[in-house]
Write a protein that holds these residues in place. Structure first.
Motif, PDB file in Angstrom:
ATOM      1  N   PHE A   1     -12.870 -62.885  19.842  1.00  0.00           N
ATOM      2  CA  PHE A   1     -12.917 -61.801  20.802  1.00  0.00           C
ATOM      3  C   PHE A   1     -12.541 -62.355  22.164  1.00  0.00           C
ATOM      4  O   PHE A   1     -12.951 -63.450  22.526  1.00  0.00           O
ATOM      5  CB  PHE A   1     -14.311 -61.174  20.839  1.00  0.00           C
ATOM      6  CG  PHE A   1     -14.625 -60.395  19.608  1.00  0.00           C
ATOM      7  CD1 PHE A   1     -14.480 -59.031  19.585  1.00  0.00           C
ATOM      8  CD2 PHE A   1     -15.045 -61.039  18.452  1.00  0.00           C
ATOM      9  CE1 PHE A   1     -14.761 -58.308  18.439  1.00  0.00           C
ATOM     10  CE2 PHE A   1     -15.319 -60.328  17.313  1.00  0.00           C
ATOM     11  CZ  PHE A   1     -15.186 -58.950  17.295  1.00  0.00           C
ATOM     12  N   PHE A   2     -11.817 -61.577  22.936  1.00  0.00           N
ATOM     13  CA  PHE A   2     -11.298 -62.056  24.204  1.00  0.00           C
ATOM     14  C   PHE A   2     -11.998 -61.358  25.363  1.00  0.00           C
ATOM     15  O   PHE A   2     -12.360 -60.188  25.272  1.00  0.00           O
ATOM     16  CB  PHE A   2      -9.789 -61.805  24.283  1.00  0.00           C
ATOM     17  CG  PHE A   2      -9.020 -62.515  23.218  1.00  0.00           C
ATOM     18  CD1 PHE A   2      -8.606 -63.823  23.401  1.00  0.00           C
ATOM     19  CD2 PHE A   2      -8.730 -61.883  22.020  1.00  0.00           C
ATOM     20  CE1 PHE A   2      -7.904 -64.489  22.414  1.00  0.00           C
ATOM     21  CE2 PHE A   2      -8.031 -62.554  21.032  1.00  0.00           C
ATOM     22  CZ  PHE A   2      -7.617 -63.857  21.220  1.00  0.00           C
TER      23      PHE A   2
ATOM     24  N   LEU B   1     -24.294 -69.540  19.754  1.00  0.00           N
ATOM     25  CA  LEU B   1     -23.051 -70.013  20.360  1.00  0.00           C
ATOM     26  C   LEU B   1     -23.023 -69.591  21.822  1.00  0.00           C
ATOM     27  O   LEU B   1     -23.358 -68.453  22.155  1.00  0.00           O
ATOM     28  CB  LEU B   1     -21.842 -69.408  19.630  1.00  0.00           C
ATOM     29  CG  LEU B   1     -20.469 -69.555  20.298  1.00  0.00           C
ATOM     30  CD1 LEU B   1     -19.974 -70.980  20.182  1.00  0.00           C
ATOM     31  CD2 LEU B   1     -19.465 -68.586  19.678  1.00  0.00           C
ATOM     32  N   PHE B   2     -22.645 -70.511  22.713  1.00  0.00           N
ATOM     33  CA  PHE B   2     -22.477 -70.151  24.119  1.00  0.00           C
ATOM     34  C   PHE B   2     -21.184 -70.771  24.635  1.00  0.00           C
ATOM     35  O   PHE B   2     -20.802 -71.879  24.256  1.00  0.00           O
ATOM     36  CB  PHE B   2     -23.664 -70.621  24.970  1.00  0.00           C
ATOM     37  CG  PHE B   2     -23.896 -72.108  24.953  1.00  0.00           C
ATOM     38  CD1 PHE B   2     -23.280 -72.941  25.877  1.00  0.00           C
ATOM     39  CD2 PHE B   2     -24.734 -72.676  24.003  1.00  0.00           C
ATOM     40  CE1 PHE B   2     -23.491 -74.311  25.866  1.00  0.00           C
ATOM     41  CE2 PHE B   2     -24.951 -74.050  23.981  1.00  0.00           C
ATOM     42  CZ  PHE B   2     -24.333 -74.869  24.917  1.00  0.00           C
ATOM     43  N   THR B   3     -20.498 -70.025  25.514  1.00  0.00           N
ATOM     44  CA  THR B   3     -19.242 -70.508  26.097  1.00  0.00           C
ATOM     45  C   THR B   3     -19.195 -70.144  27.572  1.00  0.00           C
ATOM     46  O   THR B   3     -19.794 -69.169  28.016  1.00  0.00           O
ATOM     47  CB  THR B   3     -18.016 -69.879  25.408  1.00  0.00           C
ATOM     48  OG1 THR B   3     -17.924 -68.504  25.779  1.00  0.00           O
ATOM     49  CG2 THR B   3     -18.086 -70.000  23.902  1.00  0.00           C
TER      50      THR B   3
ATOM     51  N   LYS C   1     -19.980 -66.109  27.255  1.00  0.00           N
ATOM     52  CA  LYS C   1     -20.253 -65.448  25.984  1.00  0.00           C
ATOM     53  C   LYS C   1     -21.436 -66.113  25.312  1.00  0.00           C
ATOM     54  O   LYS C   1     -21.572 -67.333  25.325  1.00  0.00           O
ATOM     55  CB  LYS C   1     -19.032 -65.493  25.074  1.00  0.00           C
ATOM     56  CG  LYS C   1     -19.282 -64.866  23.703  1.00  0.00           C
ATOM     57  CD  LYS C   1     -18.009 -64.563  22.954  1.00  0.00           C
ATOM     58  CE  LYS C   1     -17.216 -65.807  22.627  1.00  0.00           C
ATOM     59  NZ  LYS C   1     -16.019 -65.492  21.836  1.00  0.00           N
ATOM     60  N   LYS C   2     -22.286 -65.294  24.700  1.00  0.00           N
ATOM     61  CA  LYS C   2     -23.426 -65.783  23.936  1.00  0.00           C
ATOM     62  C   LYS C   2     -23.474 -64.997  22.634  1.00  0.00           C
ATOM     63  O   LYS C   2     -23.402 -63.763  22.634  1.00  0.00           O
ATOM     64  CB  LYS C   2     -24.728 -65.622  24.715  1.00  0.00           C
ATOM     65  CG  LYS C   2     -24.782 -66.411  26.025  1.00  0.00           C
ATOM     66  CD  LYS C   2     -26.069 -66.162  26.778  1.00  0.00           C
ATOM     67  CE  LYS C   2     -26.159 -67.016  28.034  1.00  0.00           C
ATOM     68  NZ  LYS C   2     -25.107 -66.696  29.005  1.00  0.00           N
TER      69      LYS C   2
ATOM     70  N   THR D   1     -19.703 -61.388  29.267  1.00  0.00           N
ATOM     71  CA  THR D   1     -19.541 -60.926  30.650  1.00  0.00           C
ATOM     72  C   THR D   1     -18.251 -61.522  31.203  1.00  0.00           C
ATOM     73  O   THR D   1     -17.905 -62.676  30.905  1.00  0.00           O
ATOM     74  CB  THR D   1     -20.723 -61.349  31.545  1.00  0.00           C
ATOM     75  OG1 THR D   1     -20.816 -62.775  31.567  1.00  0.00           O
ATOM     76  CG2 THR D   1     -22.021 -60.757  31.024  1.00  0.00           C
ATOM     77  N   GLY D   2     -17.556 -60.747  31.988  1.00  0.00           N
ATOM     78  CA  GLY D   2     -16.307 -61.215  32.568  1.00  0.00           C
ATOM     79  C   GLY D   2     -16.145 -60.741  33.996  1.00  0.00           C
ATOM     80  O   GLY D   2     -16.474 -59.598  34.327  1.00  0.00           O
TER      81      GLY D   2
END
Length: 942
Positions: free
Chosen positions: A311-312, A483-485, A522-523, A553-554
């Motif tokens: 997902f972007f 997962l976190f980014t 992202k989480k 969030t972006g």
């Protein structure tokens, strides 16, 4: 498409009918006192002593061969300390044969050693494991493990080192049962010497779900374990290579390994500007393995997921997973002028039911390249052509690490913890010029100068718990993962687009000078559970549940750069919050008996998508997303094993994939003034019907193997795109639902040795079909692509000092367009790879490889031939032949280029990129453990 699938079923049914003219052989092995000889090796031999099948005796001494073709055979039984026994078998009418009790006599002491050597079996069966005794197979001195595997019955190795056993991919290789650089197959087989291995074991690879459920269905993947010799567990071994060449080419590389029963430690490293990473790894999967770099680990149980999807972040920035993959995975050896520095360490500990595995890898890569592109896009009333040239100067740095700890708490409980992490930092400079033509009339010219800086990090952890109950077959499995980014993506964009009228006179200009600052987080939390209850010896009930929560969030800030100040672009500056929740529950019933496994089930899947988006000035645009989707998913799988080396399977699953959340946001993005995108809040999930069929017939002793595999997806609801273009050539994209579309492929392979271990052939035929719709300027267009790709491989190795190998291929891709049939076209790529290695006089060896590719495309008037010849001479010296001096020439004809061509949607494109040409290199190799002379396939260019 349906006709193709029906034809595949007819082939399988025909094979089933044929298999009915077979018979079974059984017997019992005992000593002269009537005691069963447990785990005796039993070989089924043809009349010329060629092995047809093999098995072992059970606890009561019994054995059985199933599905034997009618004819005459010999059954040979061997057991350490006993005289081998031969029994004749003859069945012409398909009647089963019972050999009864076979009595084996014990050896006299003085004959023991001689007979043991004579009776030594190349292959043994240990449970579901095929074990090869390496000492019975002859390979040239100094060969790698890969060269050894090429000799093993039932095994095949592709030109790039990919392995198959009984027609199934070997996707994991361990060393003494421990992972080796993330279980990557080629890292072990292409770097470890064959002299270090005592045994090779191959067995079915099970998924996490199969480990828990105890499913008896055969896997489509294999695991290989390499058992080291004792003297390689007491010291270190490896090699170091240094080279210098013309055109200012340099390289240094090496690996070192130290193993014992508890600990494994390995180091690898390379630095060069040749584009060859130097450790026999030709692409990212060679080092990382096809699944080892999957941060979003697929631990979901059951069926209906439709596979992992990235997902972007909204606003057009790439996800961190994709950015990390671009650092570690992008190919740099076939185009441009590269410079690479990478290395890693692998550590394993295995003792007293505790296993610890860890990997660290660093990669720094730079690439300077120039590319010429030519693209045609077809519309109902016109053709748009784009001709462009661009220059890239990229540099990237990345760190990644893996850590796994697993413990068997007791005989019924086990627990496993995994943690993966990565960090990246990269800079990309792009300068390009593009000219657009409409029906051959000059329309616009664009000049672009962009600088992109990206940095970020990622972490993923998973905890897996398995439990067995005292009731046999009752099991439960649970796992959770997180997962976190975080990604920073800064882009300095400058472009000047000039538009022209029909007479070529400048009409207007569009000047873009912007700075884009994107921040994304992202989480993802996942929880999965599965429970298996045996209802009887034949029937098993299974239920599962999957839950995931995705939070994104972006933030995107866009500044229009003026002469004296930067002004916030309120239309393009935005924030977004995206939430995606998925719940899936299901149950299935499995029947398992006498090689027949049938599973049928039903699942219910629910998606909840919610979020908000707005510009910095909410009066311009803002909104919320609140959508829910429910789907019922049926599943059917049939697996049948008529004989030990025959396997048939069929399956059907209905899949549901939710729209990507940014596709639901009705936000217009015109960051690129010539390509504008817009979301669609009315999108519904993509619904597909996945159908697959597989057939395999193998003769492990002779290496003969036949495999047929087909997979098709028929879409009830396909997420395609609507594309429109205005009079100035500005294109707008929007995702839409389309009630049609299909895609699939068929793969057929025959492995046929002519002379065992000397002269072998392999025939492959694959075809891919896609018929995917799209809307173009309000008109529905189906682009149909049919690709046919036959391939023939011939290998001749009469002695250890001579190798001749030929790999020929032909790829034909036909594309047709509904909206403009005059643009239908055929793209052809054909060629061969010829390899010749031999020993010359005075201990000097010659290694050479010629790659010839011919590209033809009538649409572009393309007719390009690219011959690449690499050759080297080398000689080994020092005590134990530990040293090697090599003189090599690369691209002797100086013809190297990188050509890419293909079709997509309503268009076709091709690109031609410059590449490193001819150079000569002198290199020195020092082998830490020692090296003997010999010709082998993989040492030609290391």
């Amino acid at each position: 498409m349906k006709k193709v699938f029906i034809s595949l079923l007819m082939v399988m049914c025909t094979h089933l009918v044929y298999s009915q003219s077979t018979f079974n052989v059984k017997g019992v092995i005992e000593d002269t006192l009537g005691n069963p000889l447990i785990y005796s090796t039993v070989l089924l031999l043809d009349t010329d002593s060629t092995m047809v099948d093999f098995t072992r005796s059970e606890l009561d001494g019994s054995f059985r061969f199933k599905g034997v073709s009618s004819g005459e055979y010999l059954v040979k039984t061997t057991f350490v300390g006993f005289i081998p026994l031969h029994s004749k078998v003859n069945s012409r009418g398909g009647k089963d044969v019972d050999l009864g009790i076979l009595k084996m006599s014990e050896l006299a002491a003085e004959l023991m050693e001689i007979v043991i050597k004579a009776a030594k079996a190349q292959i043994k069966m240990r449970g579901d494991t095929i074990e090869y005794d390496v000492s019975t197979f002859k390979v040239p001195d100094g060969s790698t493990v890969e060269d050894l595997i090429r000799k093993l019955p039932g095994m095949e190795v592709d030109q790039d080192g990919a392995m198959r056993s009984d027609g199934k991919d070997v996707t994991e290789v361990t060393v003494d049962g421990k992972s080796f650089f993330g279980n990557n197959p080629k890292a072990a087989t292409q770097n470890l010497p064959s002299e270090s291995i005592s045994k090779v074991q191959v067995f079915d690879r099970k998924t996490e779900e199969e480990e828990i459920t105890g499913s008896t269905a055969q896997s489509q993947e294999k695991t290989m374990n390499l058992e080291l010799k004792e003297d390689f567990k007491t010291g270190g071994f490896g090699r170091v290579v240094a080279g210098v060449g013309t055109e200012d080419r340099k390289e240094i590389k090496g690996n070192f390994n130290r193993f014992n029963e508890k600990i494994q430690f390995s180091l690898v490293g390379v630095g060069n500007n040749t584009g060859r990473n130097g450790l026999s790894w030709d692409d990212y999967q060679d080092f990382l393995g096809s699944q080892s770099f999957n941060f979003d680990s697929n631990l979901e149980y059951g069926f209906g997921g439709g596979g992992n999807r990235f997902f972007f972040f909204s606003g057009g920035s790439n996800s961190l997973e994709s950015s990390i993959q671009s650092v570690f995975f992008q190919g740099r050896q076939n185009s441009g002028f590269p410079e690479n520095y990478n290395g890693g360490a692998n550590f394993n500990y295995d003792h007293n039911k505790l296993k610890i595995s860890s990997v660290y890898y660093y990669n720094q890569a730079g690439l300077v390249s120039t590319t010429e592109t030519d693209r045609d896009r077809f519309f109902p009333n016109f053709v748009q052509n784009e001709e462009g040239s661009n220059q890239k100067d990229d540099i990237s740095r990345g760190h990644r690490g893996e850590f796994t700890i697993e413990s068997e708490l007791d005989s019924l409980h086990s627990i496993k913890f995994e943690f993966n992490a990565a960090a990246i930092d990269q800079e990309k400079i792009y300068n390009g010029e593009n000219d657009l033509f409409r029906n051959s009339i000059y329309q616009s010219r664009g000049v672009v100068n962009n600088v992109n800086l990206q940095s970020g990090y990622l972490g993923n952890s998973a905890l897996i718990f398995r439990k067995k109950f005292k009731k046999k077959g009752r099991r439960i499995g649970m796992n959770i993962s997180y997962l976190f980014t975080h990604l920073n993506d800064d882009r300095d964009q400058k472009s000047l687009t000039t538009f022209f009228d029909e007479n070529g006179v400048e009409e207007s200009r569009l000047d873009l000078n912007q700075f884009n600052a994107n921040v994304g987080d992202k989480k993802v939390f996942k929880a999965n559970a599965i429970f298996v209850e045996p209802l009887s010896k034949k029937f098993f009930f299974q239920t599962f549940a999957n839950h995931s929560q995705r939070r994104e969030t972006g933030e995107r800030e866009v500044l229009d750069r003026k002469e004296n100040s930067d002004i916030v672009n309120e239309f393009l500056t935005r924030t977004s919050i995206n939430n995606i929740d998925m719940n899936r529950v299901g149950a299935s019933m499995r029947y398992s008996h006498n090689g027949v496994n049938i599973t049928t089930g039903l699942a219910y899947q629910q998606f909840e998508l919610s979020g908000s988006y707005s510009s910095i000035n909410e009066s311009l645009f803002s909104g919320e997303i609140d959508r829910g989707f429910d789907n019922v998913i049926p599943h059917l799988a049939v697996n049948y094993t008529p004989g030990r080396n025959m396997y048939l399977s069929m399956g059907y699953t209905r899949t549901a994939n939710e729209p990507q959340i940014q596709d639901l946001q009705p936000v217009i993005d015109n960051a690129n003034p010539l390509f504008i995108t817009e979301g669609n809040p009315d999108l519904t999930p993509q619904i597909g019907n996945d159908i697959n069929a597989y057939m395999s017939r193998s003769f492990p002793a002779s290496g003969i193997r036949i495999s047929l595999n087909g997979r098709f997806t028929l879409f009830d609801n396909y997420i395609g795109r609507s594309e429109s273009i205005d009079d100035q050539g500005i294109t707008s994209y929007k995702p839409i639902n389309i009630e049609d579309g299909n895609q699939g492929n068929i793969w057929f392979s025959v492995n046929l040795p002519i002379i065992q271990n000397k002269f072998t052939t392999r025939w492959n035929l694959s075809t891919n079909v896609s018929d995917l719709p799209a809307q173009v300027n309000g008109v529905m267009n189906n682009t149909k692509v049919v690709t046919l790709n036959p391939r023939l491989t011939i290998s001749y190795t009469p002695t250890k000092d001579f190798l001749l190998s030929l790999n020929g291929f032909y790829r034909n891709s036909n594309t047709s367009y509904d909206i403009n049939s005059s643009q239908d076209q055929t793209v052809i790529n054909k060629g061969f790879e010829l390899e010749f290695n031999t020993k010359l006089v005075g201990g000097i060896y010659l290694a050479s490889r010629l790659n010839y590719n011919k590209f033809t495309n009538d649409r572009f008037g393309q007719d390009l031939s690219v011959p690449i010849l690499n050759a080297s001479i080398y000689r080994q010296f020092l005590k134990g032949n530990k040293g090697e001096l090599r003189l090599a020439i690369y691209d002797a004809f100086d013809e190297n280029v990188s050509l890419q061509q293909g079709t997509y949607g309503n268009g076709i494109s091709q690109s031609l990129t410059n590449a490193l040409g001819r150079y000569v290199m002198l290199s020195f190799t020092y082998n830490i453990k020692g090296l003997q002379s010999g010709v082998n396939k993989r040492r030609g260019f290391h």
